[in-house]
Design an enzyme around this catalytic site. Sequence first.
Site, short mmCIF file in Angstrom:
data_model
loop_
_atom_site.label_atom_id
_atom_site.label_comp_id
_atom_site.label_asym_id
_atom_site.label_seq_id
_atom_site.Cartn_x
_atom_site.Cartn_y
_atom_site.Cartn_z
N HIS A 63 0.92 -1.16 0.00
CA HIS A 63 0.00 0.00 0.00
C HIS A 63 0.95 1.19 0.00
O HIS A 63 1.26 1.76 1.05
CB HIS A 63 -0.87 0.03 1.27
CG HIS A 63 -1.97 -0.97 1.29
ND1 HIS A 63 -3.03 -0.91 0.40
CD2 HIS A 63 -2.23 -2.01 2.11
CE1 HIS A 63 -3.87 -1.90 0.67
NE2 HIS A 63 -3.42 -2.59 1.69
N ARG A 94 -4.07 -1.22 -4.81
CA ARG A 94 -4.61 0.13 -4.94
C ARG A 94 -6.14 0.16 -4.86
O ARG A 94 -6.73 1.19 -4.60
CB ARG A 94 -4.12 0.72 -6.27
CG ARG A 94 -4.68 2.06 -6.66
CD ARG A 94 -4.34 3.15 -5.66
NE ARG A 94 -4.86 4.45 -6.09
CZ ARG A 94 -6.13 4.81 -6.03
NH1 ARG A 94 -7.05 3.99 -5.58
NH2 ARG A 94 -6.50 6.02 -6.45
N LYS A 95 -6.77 -0.97 -5.14
CA LYS A 95 -8.25 -1.04 -5.11
C LYS A 95 -8.90 0.13 -5.84
O LYS A 95 -9.68 0.89 -5.28
CB LYS A 95 -8.78 -1.14 -3.68
CG LYS A 95 -8.35 -2.42 -2.96
CD LYS A 95 -9.05 -2.55 -1.61
CE LYS A 95 -8.67 -3.81 -0.87
NZ LYS A 95 -7.29 -3.76 -0.32
N ALA A 97 -11.44 2.24 -8.01
CA ALA A 97 -12.91 2.14 -7.94
C ALA A 97 -13.61 3.29 -8.65
O ALA A 97 -14.70 3.69 -8.26
CB ALA A 97 -13.34 2.10 -6.47
N ILE A 99 -14.30 5.72 -12.59
CA ILE A 99 -14.57 5.55 -14.02
C ILE A 99 -13.25 5.33 -14.76
O ILE A 99 -12.17 5.68 -14.28
CB ILE A 99 -15.31 6.77 -14.61
CG1 ILE A 99 -14.48 8.05 -14.45
CG2 ILE A 99 -16.69 6.92 -13.98
CD1 ILE A 99 -15.00 9.22 -15.28
N GLY A 100 -13.34 4.75 -15.96
CA GLY A 100 -12.16 4.36 -16.72
C GLY A 100 -11.12 5.46 -16.89
O GLY A 100 -9.92 5.25 -16.67
N THR A 102 -10.55 8.18 -15.17
CA THR A 102 -9.89 8.57 -13.91
C THR A 102 -8.91 7.50 -13.45
O THR A 102 -7.78 7.81 -13.06
CB THR A 102 -10.95 8.85 -12.82
OG1 THR A 102 -11.81 9.88 -13.29
CG2 THR A 102 -10.30 9.27 -11.50
N TYR A 216 -9.98 -13.68 10.09
CA TYR A 216 -8.92 -14.58 9.65
C TYR A 216 -9.40 -16.02 9.56
O TYR A 216 -10.12 -16.51 10.43
CB TYR A 216 -7.72 -14.50 10.60
CG TYR A 216 -7.03 -13.16 10.55
CD1 TYR A 216 -6.33 -12.77 9.41
CD2 TYR A 216 -7.07 -12.29 11.64
CE1 TYR A 216 -5.70 -11.53 9.35
CE2 TYR A 216 -6.44 -11.05 11.59
CZ TYR A 216 -5.76 -10.69 10.45
OH TYR A 216 -5.13 -9.46 10.39
N ARG A 234 -0.23 -8.98 8.98
CA ARG A 234 0.17 -8.89 10.38
C ARG A 234 0.51 -10.23 11.02
O ARG A 234 1.27 -10.27 11.99
CB ARG A 234 -0.92 -8.14 11.17
CG ARG A 234 -0.92 -6.65 10.84
CD ARG A 234 -2.20 -5.96 11.24
NE ARG A 234 -3.33 -6.35 10.39
CZ ARG A 234 -4.57 -5.89 10.54
NH1 ARG A 234 -4.85 -5.03 11.51
NH2 ARG A 234 -5.53 -6.27 9.71
#
Length: 263
Positions: A63, A94-95, A97, A99-100, A102, A216, A234
């Site tokens: 991240h 990065r996830k 989410a 519009i294309g 952007t 988990y 973790r």
Amino acid sequence: SPITLKAYEDRIATHPSPLARRLLKIMTDKKTNLCVSLDVDTKDELLRLADTLGPYVCVFKTHVDTIEDYTYESVIVPLVELSKRHNFLIFEDRKFADIGSTVKSQYTSGIFKIVQWAHITNAHALPGPGIVDGLCAGTKDISEERGLLLLAEMSSSGSLATGDYTDKTVDLARRNKLFTFGFIAQNRLGADDEDFIIMTPGVGLDDKGDGLGQQYRTVDDAVSGGSDIIIVGRGIFAKGRDAVAESKRYREAGWKAYTARVK
Ligand code: S5P
């Protein structure tokens, strides 16, 4: 009953995605289905873990926007060097989410320029086909293999990514199998002959949760449910844990569970 699947090695020749073929080869050569999530906040910690844990993993997940002292030169350049030295892939979690148009800018520009160095990134299916098209367009000038995972299910309690949403996410991946090579998911998804790569977070041998919704499962539960790659954060590097010893432990558990599952 637990799912049985083809060996990683037997999937190399037939997988539609060049990035997935490279990944399956690394997994076979290094005998590891462990992806370590390097969720730390300084570049020194990130690079130290990438160097010491590198031999045990097939993928490092980052991240990069949480690194306090981030610069492209001081974080990305040495990380790419380590990925070559230890033969692992880099996955920027990065996830995306949006519009294309952007996401294409977010993927290629700014201070992170993710497409330049992250072999793998991921996206939510929520915006529809444009998100995959936008990200794929972002890879146009990159000569190395790049791949996308869609988030089809999440590990967190109360996740909305279930049922019909998950099914439609699989359909979205089917539109571009050269680029969309798999899913972040908790279960096997897609038909066997589609061979999507399933990467599974929410894996921990010593904890049940984190008090903020994370849940988990054990390595055996994840892999026998159809996961190809376990993602562990973790469980490996939390304060008080010996990250090298824990990496060896998760790698061994992951490989044993895989061997038991394979046809
Ligand atoms: O459903 C998800 C998807 C992801 S990518 N659940 C997750 O936990 N993740 C990521 O996996 C999360 O952002 C974190 O980086 C990692 C899990 O970390 P851990 O410390 O809980 O093992």
